[in-house]
Design an enzyme around this catalytic site. Structure first.
Site, PDB file in Angstrom:
ATOM      1  N   GLY A   1       0.841  -1.194   0.000  1.00  0.00           N
ATOM      2  CA  GLY A   1       0.000   0.000   0.000  1.00  0.00           C
ATOM      3  C   GLY A   1       0.870   1.236   0.000  1.00  0.00           C
ATOM      4  N   LYS A   2       0.300   2.344  -0.341  1.00  0.00           N
ATOM      5  CA  LYS A   2       1.015   3.615  -0.218  1.00  0.00           C
ATOM      6  C   LYS A   2      -0.015   4.712  -0.119  1.00  0.00           C
ATOM      7  CE  LYS A   2       5.446   4.757  -0.415  1.00  0.00           C
ATOM      8  NZ  LYS A   2       6.471   3.823   0.057  1.00  0.00           N
TER       9      LYS A   2
END
Ligand code: GLU
Length: 420
Positions: A108-109
């Site tokens: 994720g980011k």
């Protein structure tokens, strides 16, 4: 959406890297498509009252690439140029990084388009808290666990912990990693990414037969990653001869005193005019003669324009995505450069984040020595795995690292099957 994402230069680069490894692995079309595209792309607006009294609306993003192997894991970036395409690319890289390291996470980011350097602590707190509250429906210790990245730090993580815990009605330390140690953060987390970059660079030097006490290093970017990488290099007796940050670049052929430089940056805000150093052209830092070159800042700094001019023996990618595929094509033909690709090289951060998450779930605290020795063991194993896989399959190190990570994800997707 696919076409829109592919128009973004950083996402396009991540997608090209993925395609190359997927071709090598011979992934079937269905698994390939399921691995390539992000599961959730979340965009929110963040209205915040600035110190001037005016209300400004910022844009915030979180991309959860896939959740097949566990919660998504990855940093939150505050930067004026961050957008959904960049965040999606960084989320995709986090996938392969976590899988390569054997961590039970997807990638994720997150990002908020803002310039933290022009914002007061109060404004930063408001942006962080409102972003965290907009994210409440999408995050949780079993769903999505954020961490610091460019422009954010342990204070940011403390505010997110506070927002989430206030809504839960009790402290939920596992909601983020990279928290302050007094808030159940992990010992060793702040230094972990940089430490890992230096640890792997030293391992690569040993592999190619360069003695540490004669080696020199150049570090581009002196934020959390670059500064701790430089400090660990110094502890191995490797001479850091040049560093740069947004303010400029400095050089000392006899080696910079990193501890003093870190204090100087804390006091003055930049490396500029550091006593005992000469200032040099920041453009020239990447092509300086050295044993180890560490790009530790933004994406796409090593391109087809400078790849042929690199004069390092080890290229240790502290940043995510610093080398473009066109530059890779040049570097692959140069057998004088040993590349430690980003998803391996900077994996120390997320590995200690994993340790922090485990400690939080167990309500247990490990010592710094325990953390760093576990980290070194895992990095050494991953390094050897990548180098051996590259050798057996006659692949460049980047393709080997990505293929190992992508294969883990593809195997899990195939085994779980398609619902419904
Ligand atoms: N932002 C770091 C990275 O790019 C760390 C992520 C994390 O610890 O979750 O790897």
């Amino acid at each position: 959406m696919k076409e829109q994402l592919l128009q973004h230069p950083v996402f396009k680069m991540a997608a090209e890297q993925f395609d190359r490894s997927a071709d090598f692995l011979g992934l079937t079309e269905d698994v390939r498509e399921r691995c390539k595209w992000p599961k959730r792309l979340i965009t929110v607006t963040i209205p915040v009252k600035r110190d001037s009294g005016e209300t400004e609306v910022f844009f915030g993003y979180r991309v959860q690439h896939h959740l097949s192997r566990g919660p998504v894991k990855g940093g939150l970036r505050f930067h004026p140029n961050v957008d959904i395409g960049e965040v999606a690319a960084l989320a995709m890289w986090m996938n392969w990084k976590c899988a390569l390291m054997g961590l039970p996470f997807g990638g994720g980011k997150g990002g908020v388009t803002c310039d933290p350097r022009t914002m007061s602590p109060h404004e930063l707190e408001n942006v962080t808290r409102r972003f965290a509250s907009e994210m409440l429906p999408f995050i949780g210790p079993e769903v999505d666990v954020m961490a610091p990245d460019m422009g954010t730090n342990e204070q940011t993580m403390a505010w997110i912990t506070d927002v989430y815990s206030t809504h839960a009605g009790h402290l939920v330390p596992g909601i983020v990693t990279g928290k302050p140690v007094i808030l159940q953060g992990s010992e060793g987390r702040t230094a972990a990414t940089g430490h890992g970059v230096a640890f792997l660079a030293a391992r690569a030097l040993k592999r190619i037969g360069v003695k540490h006490d004669r080696a020199t290093a150049v570090v581009q970017g002196f934020g959390n990653v670059g500064s701790h990488a430089a400090r660990t290099l110094e502890s191995y007796s490797i001479n850091v001869i040049a560093v740069s940050d947004v303010s400029g670049a400095i050089h000392n052929a006899d080696g910079l005193d990193i501890e003093t430089l870190m204090q100087y940056v804390k006091d003055t805000g930049s490396v500029k005019d550091f006593p005992g150093s000469e200032s040099i052209d920041p453009e020239s830092i990447l092509t300086m003669e050295c044993d180890v070159l560490m790009p530790c800042a933004l994406e796409r700094v090593i391109t087809e324009k400078n790849a042929a001019d690199l004069k390092c023996k080890v290229l240790a990618e502290g940043a995510n995505g610093p080398t473009t595929p066109n530059a890779d094509a040049i570097i692959e033909k140069r057998d004088d450069i040993f590349l430690i690709p980003d998803i391996l090289c900077n994996a120390g951060g997320v590995t200690v984040s994993y340790f922090e998450w485990v400690q939080n779930l167990q309500r247990f605290q490990w010592s710094e020595q325990e953390v760093l020795s576990k980290l070194d063991t895992m990095l050494a194993q991953a390094f050897d795995k990548v180098v051996n896989y590259a050798k057996w399959n006659k692949l460049p190190n980047r393709v080997a690292a990505l293929s190992l990570g992508i294969k883990e994800v593809a195997d899990v997707k195939s085994q779980r099957g398609l619902y419904p």
